[in-house]
Design an enzyme around this catalytic site. Sequence first.
Site, PDB file in Angstrom:
ATOM      1  N   LYS A  57       0.831  -1.202   0.000  1.00 38.36           N
ATOM      2  CA  LYS A  57       0.000   0.000   0.000  1.00 38.36           C
ATOM      3  C   LYS A  57       0.867   1.255   0.000  1.00 38.36           C
ATOM      4  CE  LYS A  57      -2.990   2.488   3.323  1.00 38.36           C
ATOM      5  NZ  LYS A  57      -1.997   3.495   3.739  1.00 38.36           N
ATOM      6  N   ASN A  58       1.866   1.281   0.873  1.00 44.56           N
ATOM      7  CA  ASN A  58       2.677   2.484   1.015  1.00 44.56           C
ATOM      8  C   ASN A  58       3.589   2.735  -0.177  1.00 44.56           C
ATOM      9  OD1 ASN A  58       1.598   3.165   3.502  1.00 44.56           O
ATOM     10  ND2 ASN A  58       3.151   2.069   4.662  1.00 44.56           N
ATOM     11  N   ARG A 107      -4.868  10.846   3.402  1.00 47.49           N
ATOM     12  CA  ARG A 107      -3.694  11.700   3.477  1.00 47.49           C
ATOM     13  C   ARG A 107      -2.748  11.501   2.295  1.00 47.49           C
ATOM     14  NH1 ARG A 107      -2.210  15.129   7.218  1.00 47.49           N
ATOM     15  NH2 ARG A 107      -0.047  15.816   7.256  1.00 47.49           N
ATOM     16  N   ASP A 141      -6.114   8.813   8.433  1.00 48.13           N
ATOM     17  CA  ASP A 141      -6.268   8.326   9.802  1.00 48.13           C
ATOM     18  C   ASP A 141      -5.937   9.420  10.815  1.00 48.13           C
ATOM     19  OD1 ASP A 141      -7.005   5.786   9.082  1.00 48.13           O
ATOM     20  OD2 ASP A 141      -4.955   5.022   9.047  1.00 48.13           O
TER      21      ASP A 141
END
Length: 418
Positions: A22-23, A94, A118
């Site tokens: 994901k990152n 974000r 988050d």
Amino acid sequence: MAEFLIRGGKALSGEVQIAGSKNAVFPCIAASLLTEQEVILRNVPAISDVSVMIEVVRDLGVEASFDIERRVLRILSKNLTKYSISDALGKKFRGSILFAGALLGRMRQAEFPVPGGDKLGARPLEAHFSMFRDLGVSISEGERIKLNGSKMRSGVIFLDEPSVTVTENAIISSVLLPGKTEIRLAAVEPHIQILVKFLNCMGAKISWKDLGVLEIDGVSKLTGVDFVINPDELEVSGFATMAAATRSEILLKGIELRFLDAVLMQLKKMGVEFEVRETDLLIKRSSREFNAFRVQSGLYPKLMSDHIPPFAVLATQSRGTSMIHEWLYEGRLKYIEELAKMGAHTEILDPHRALITGPTPLKGANMISYDIRAGLTVVIAALVASGETRISGVEVIDRGYEFFENRLKNIGADIKRI
């Protein structure tokens, strides 16, 4: 609002295929806007945050198609027409801040709302603004943030700290600037390394000049690329902890060992039995007590902040008192309060530190998923606990874990989404 109903207290077994990172995929999607040629990303996780990223690029006039079965994302930014990210999309998560660097790099201007994501404590944008100013960007703050890069220039950037997203934005916004740019105090996390590799495959000239120092030789254009996203090391630590805490034997398939040193060391310290098999990791079923531990999140190659929460569940099943030290985010220990609802012996010392004493049997309760990693943590606790657990706010888990409950059902979990 969706919820999970979980009946725990039983061992699991089987295989879990590790999804793409994901990152790592976020900055690669953003950086795809830097070229007019087609970019193909493979092993893209089918998570809701990727869907939002695709919505953003399409709203900017970019062609994007995602083959969810093959996990292949195609992006063609030839007709990029906008530099403004809408409020509705930018506030969803974000990761949208990464488009600021991409739009500056390609169009020399960007406009966006204050990003969402988050709620992990203070995560100010000033570090991004300071970096952009070092590159000659003028910034106007109001209800929306406007960046003017008409006077952008290469040079030396001193980051306030080794922030991952600030480093990513610095890299993305600098690769097309003439001359040399040096980024000092750059983050070195796996997704930074993957972004550098991705851009170099597109024709960028980025190298590590020293530990935490990146040197970028600006190029006039980038080409398309066919690139494979690395396996998600956070999934590995999460599912490994799940297997150990539930006294299960689970094979984690498709790992990348080079990013897992701290994870494997932590498992070893706690007495978790495992076996590395080239690109797979077998977590063995153990009847021995686990060891209490003291762990502090840190900068890579230490355990990163996102690795830590699931280990708190394992602490409830370990002999002695463990300490969790979350040094970065002061709002992240809410999952400790959730574990206490299930009978865990916990003590929050301050906004960054907590104690957990075990071993303690856990009992089903009504739980809340506060963020992606806290969501996984309470799910693991529910699988350990006797009785039924109801978890609310599980949409946040979909942001980081693809087809989550189906993957758990495949290894024997009694989980239902309602």
